[in-house]
Design a protein around this motif. Structure first.
Motif, short mmCIF file in Angstrom:
data_model
loop_
_atom_site.label_atom_id
_atom_site.label_comp_id
_atom_site.label_asym_id
_atom_site.label_seq_id
_atom_site.Cartn_x
_atom_site.Cartn_y
_atom_site.Cartn_z
N SER A 421 0.84 -1.20 0.00
CA SER A 421 0.00 0.00 0.00
C SER A 421 0.87 1.24 0.00
O SER A 421 1.75 1.39 0.86
N GLY A 422 0.63 2.13 -0.96
CA GLY A 422 1.27 3.43 -0.97
C GLY A 422 2.77 3.43 -1.12
O GLY A 422 3.43 4.36 -0.64
N LEU A 423 3.35 2.43 -1.76
CA LEU A 423 4.79 2.42 -1.96
C LEU A 423 5.21 3.59 -2.84
O LEU A 423 4.50 3.95 -3.78
N SER A 424 6.37 4.19 -2.54
CA SER A 424 6.87 5.26 -3.40
C SER A 424 7.37 4.68 -4.71
O SER A 424 7.94 3.58 -4.74
N ILE A 425 7.15 5.40 -5.78
CA ILE A 425 7.55 4.95 -7.11
C ILE A 425 8.77 5.75 -7.55
O ILE A 425 8.73 6.98 -7.60
N PRO A 426 9.89 5.06 -7.85
CA PRO A 426 11.10 5.78 -8.25
C PRO A 426 10.87 6.64 -9.49
O PRO A 426 10.03 6.32 -10.34
N GLU A 427 11.63 7.71 -9.59
CA GLU A 427 11.53 8.61 -10.74
C GLU A 427 11.81 7.85 -12.04
O GLU A 427 12.70 7.01 -12.10
#
Length: 786
Positions: A421-427
């Motif tokens: 849930s809500g993991l950050s997505i790399p640029e």
């Protein structure tokens, strides 16, 4: 593409192999003895310096400076021995550090550090990984590099700093942040040269890898406290660290992967030698079918992995590292997995000796397994090409049995990097936004027949008599595609139904990418008692009439059938314990189970009568297919034994009787299923599910089994678990499929609404991904960015 070694490489190969056989391999025992008996495990065994002197005299020195394609086969040869790379001045992290200095260093930096490294008079270390952050994403690095006049001041804690234990280590390449506030996260980091003896550099401890210290080089946890180095030690310039990391990574992957192929080759060589030398139960191990099969499979997998790496090396040389990102990603997945598999097979053949220090296999297995884990996350340090992030409103956590919001699945190649849930997505990662959809792991059909496509009014005998094997194979390919598009990314195909070994060919074609379809475990022909399986009513004059299964009578015929089917590629064995009444004897069933388990295959038993189910369970089968008439005592035995019940209730719901008597019989069968499922759930028997698809209108309708389970009393999440986590356990593939977890195949499906509220949603799949490849996307809203 031509991977034939150049004349120069062929010359190096011949000389290198001769040197390995004459000097390096015999020196392994001497190296260990000198290391263990020396004043410290962090002192250099004299034999190593002698090897280096000989190698340099023979011109076998700094071979890594060749092109990637020329160096790759040499690296494989060196990979056969843990001490070989250093003997030729080709060991990590020195090779990577030397390439960084050669590519990005100033003339002064090269003179001070690169020249002695190339001469082999000093060693180096690489300090990037940190204990407090996920350093596989280089933008997470927290260590600081702060300009102070003509110097930089360095602070931070690093670990897994390879090479730091070597007394000859004189310089480290350190990665830290010079501009933490830079809005471009990829320009916050820098790399700088740090002398090993600089004040403030403290080795806190050396770290073991699976119990091995890798002395005398090792991997250390190092504290950098107010370490001052000249400003001239900065590599390339401030903010260029991520760029350097990318440039360093590509060649390093080739080196590591080819060394691992060398490890696998040595394991296979030891395996072959051991199989001829050891005798068990009156015959050499080499005479066992499973030994021959594993040796053959190892040969195939090693050769396949080598071609993948050579292809990557060729692309890096011809089109550059950036264009080769995808193939580099492929090799860092494929090679460590192959190597660990081959080593596991070799260790099993050696038995207890394989896990001891007597042979090199245990240490090689530890390093290979480490490489596999490093592969699993190290791709974060590279550019994000080829990586995908799936995003949706929610996902079904099949293990916890709940619905979670803000779903994100990060994928690299064919595997999941992370899910939650809500993991950050790399640029820069490609984002596929599925909006309000619900995502789940790819579904698993635990009981299907892709090779059988009966028309509604067609009898089984008519089908076998009128369809050629080519027809059956092509129909199987069409059924496989329909099944995959329905969201079933894995199936257990329990019998080819008269198509011989065409299911093996279909499985292989899918694995090779020739046709679209789910991953398959196949049972080939099935085993039934003579005269007790379809087709019935055929004239006895037609002695060659095709049959749906392999007919046997007696324990020796049973044993032969198992061996024959496995020899032709069966992943599991299917037996008919009954057909309206018990057929195979308990002795026949027992020998089938014994033979299959000996060859590491599971046994699935068709059984619907109380006696047939009881006989199969007592014989030790792994699953009961259908199981409508199971009594409570047998279900309790199944619970104790860990025997699965594989429900195929959907096929009964799909049938429509042509008259009152047929409809009554179907209703009676459904009620029997309802009682069995209720009792199995109460007792705690593990339940998996399958559609039992065998008719042209049922392939691709596999999700109706989930609806049938709910109709029989299961909750929606219980139904979903029967065809995800439970089915994965049934197949023995719980480490690969069945849930959205890091390291598993990126098998993901999506539906528009919540399947826990309406299980029929799973009959309307709108998105299917298998192994990171999109099979179906009815959303049509992919994009990049965040």
């Amino acid at each position: 593409m031509d991977f034939t070694p150049s004349k120069r490489t062929q010359d190096y190969l011949e000389r290198l192999r001769a040197f390995m056989d004459a000097h390096v391999l015999p020196a392994e025992a001497v190296f260990r003895q000198q290391l263990d008996s020396g004043p410290s495990r962090w002192a250099i065994p004299p034999v190593m310096e002698a090897l280096k002197e000989k190698a340099r005299a023979e011109g076998l020195w700094n071979l890594f400076r060749l092109s990637n394609l020329d160096y790759a086969p040499l690296c494989e040869v060196m990979g056969r021995s843990p001490i070989a790379p250093e003997a030729f001045n080709c060991s990590f992290p020195d090779t990577g550090n030397m390439e960084v200095l050669e590519r990005y260093g100033t003339d002064e930096q090269k003179k001070q550090w690169l020249t002695p490294l190339l001469e082999g008079t000093i060693r180096s270390a690489f300090a990037m990984t940190e204990p407090d952050v996920a350093s596989s994403d280089a933008t997470n690095i927290q260590a600081s590099i702060v300009r102070d006049g003509d110097h930089y001041v360095i602070n931070g804690r690093k670990w897994w700093t390879s090479g730091i234990g070597d007394p000859r280590c004189k310089v480290l390449i350190f990665m830290g942040k010079t501009d933490a506030a830079n809005p471009d996260r990829h320009k916050q980091q820098s790399m700088i040269l740090v002398p090993r003896d600089a004040p403030g550099v403290t080795v806190v401890r050396m770290l073991d890898v699976f119990g091995y210290d890798d002395a005398p080089h090792g991997h250390g946890e190092v504290v950098f406290e107010n370490v001052r180095v000249p400003a001239g030690n900065m590599l390339l310039g401030e903010g260029r660290g991520f760029e350097i990391a990318q440039g360093r990574l590509g060649p390093g992957r080739i080196h590591h992967c080819m060394r691992q192929i060398g490890v696998a080759e040595r394991a296979l060589e030891l395996m072959c030698r051991r199989s001829r030398e050891r005798v068990a139960f009156g015959k050499p191990l080499s005479d066992n079918d499973i030994t021959q099969e594993r040796i053959a499979q190892a040969r195939i997998e090693i050769d396949r992995a080598r071609l993948l790496v050579l292809h990557a090396a060729w692309m890096m040389d011809t089109v550059g590292n950036k264009a080769a990102q995808q193939v580099i990603a492929e090799i860092k997945v494929a090679v460590p997995e192959m190597t660990t598999r081959v080593l596991d097979w070799a260790i099993q053949l050696f038995g207890a000796a394989g896990v001891s220090q007597v042979f090199p296999l245990a240490y090689l297995a530890a390093t290979a397994r480490t490489m596999r884990m490093v592969r699993g996350l190290a791709q974060e340090t590279a550019t994000s090409g080829g990586r995908i992030a799936l995003r949706a409103a929610q996902f079904v956590d099949v293990k916890a049995g709940v619905l979670r919001n803000n779903a994100v699945v990060l994928i690299d190649g064919e595997r999941i990097l992370a899910a939650g849930s809500g993991l950050s997505i790399p640029e820069g990662v490609r984002v596929i936004d599925l909006g309000a959809a619900t995502i789940l792991p790819g579904l698993i059909d635990g009981h299907t027949h892709l090779m059988l496509r009966l028309r509604r009014e067609e009898t089984y005998g008519q089908h076998l008599l009128t369809k050629s094997q080519a027809d059956r194979a092509l129909e199987g390919a069409a059924d496989a595609r329909q099944t995959l598009r329905a969201g079933f990314t894995t199936v257990r195909d329990v019998e080819s139904e008269g198509a011989g070994y065409a299911d093996v060919a279909l499985r292989n074609a899918i694995n090779q990418g020739l046709v679209d379809g789910p991953r398959m475990l196949v049972a080939t022909r099935g085993i039934a008692a003579v005269g007790q399986y379809n087709p019935f009513g055929v004239s006895p004059d037609l002695e060659t009439f095709p049959t749906g299964a392999q007919m046997i009578s007696g324990v020796e015929e049973a044993r032969r059938a198992v061996r024959e089917q496995i020899g032709h590629g069966a992943d599991l064995i299917k037996v008919y314990a009954d057909w309206q009444y018990p057929t195979l004897t308990t002795d026949e069933l027992r020998v089938i189970v014994e033979e299959a388990h000996k060859l590491h295959r599971k046994v699935a038993a068709h059984a619907t009568t109380a006696d047939g189910i009881r006989n199969a369970v007592e014989a030790g089968v792994d699953s009961i297919e259908h199981g409508d008439g199971a009594d409570r005592a047998t279900l309790e035995t199944m619970k104790r034994n860990g025997t699965f019940l594989v429900s195929t209730a959907a096929i009964m719901f799909a049938l429509t009787g042509r008259n009152d008597a047929e409809r009554a019989a179907i209703d009676k069968a459904i009620e029997a299923m309802r009682r069995t499922i209720a009792a199995a759930r109460q007792v705690g028997v593990r339940i998996a599910g399958g559609m039992d698809a065998s008719r042209e209108d049922l392939h691709g309708q596999n999700a109706k089994q989930l609806q049938a389970m709910v109709q029989l009393g299961a909750t929606p999440i219980e139904a979903i678990q029967t065809q995800t986590v439970n089915a994965a356990d049934l197949l023995g593939w719980s480490d690969r499929v069945g849930s959205l977890e890091a390291g598993k195949f990126a098998d993901v499906i999506a539906v528009e609404s919540d399947p826990l509220s309406d299980i029929t949603e799973l009959q309307r799949v709108t998105f299917v991904m298998k192994g990171g490849a999109i099979v179906r996307d009815d959303h049509v809203r992919t994009g990049t960015g965040r």
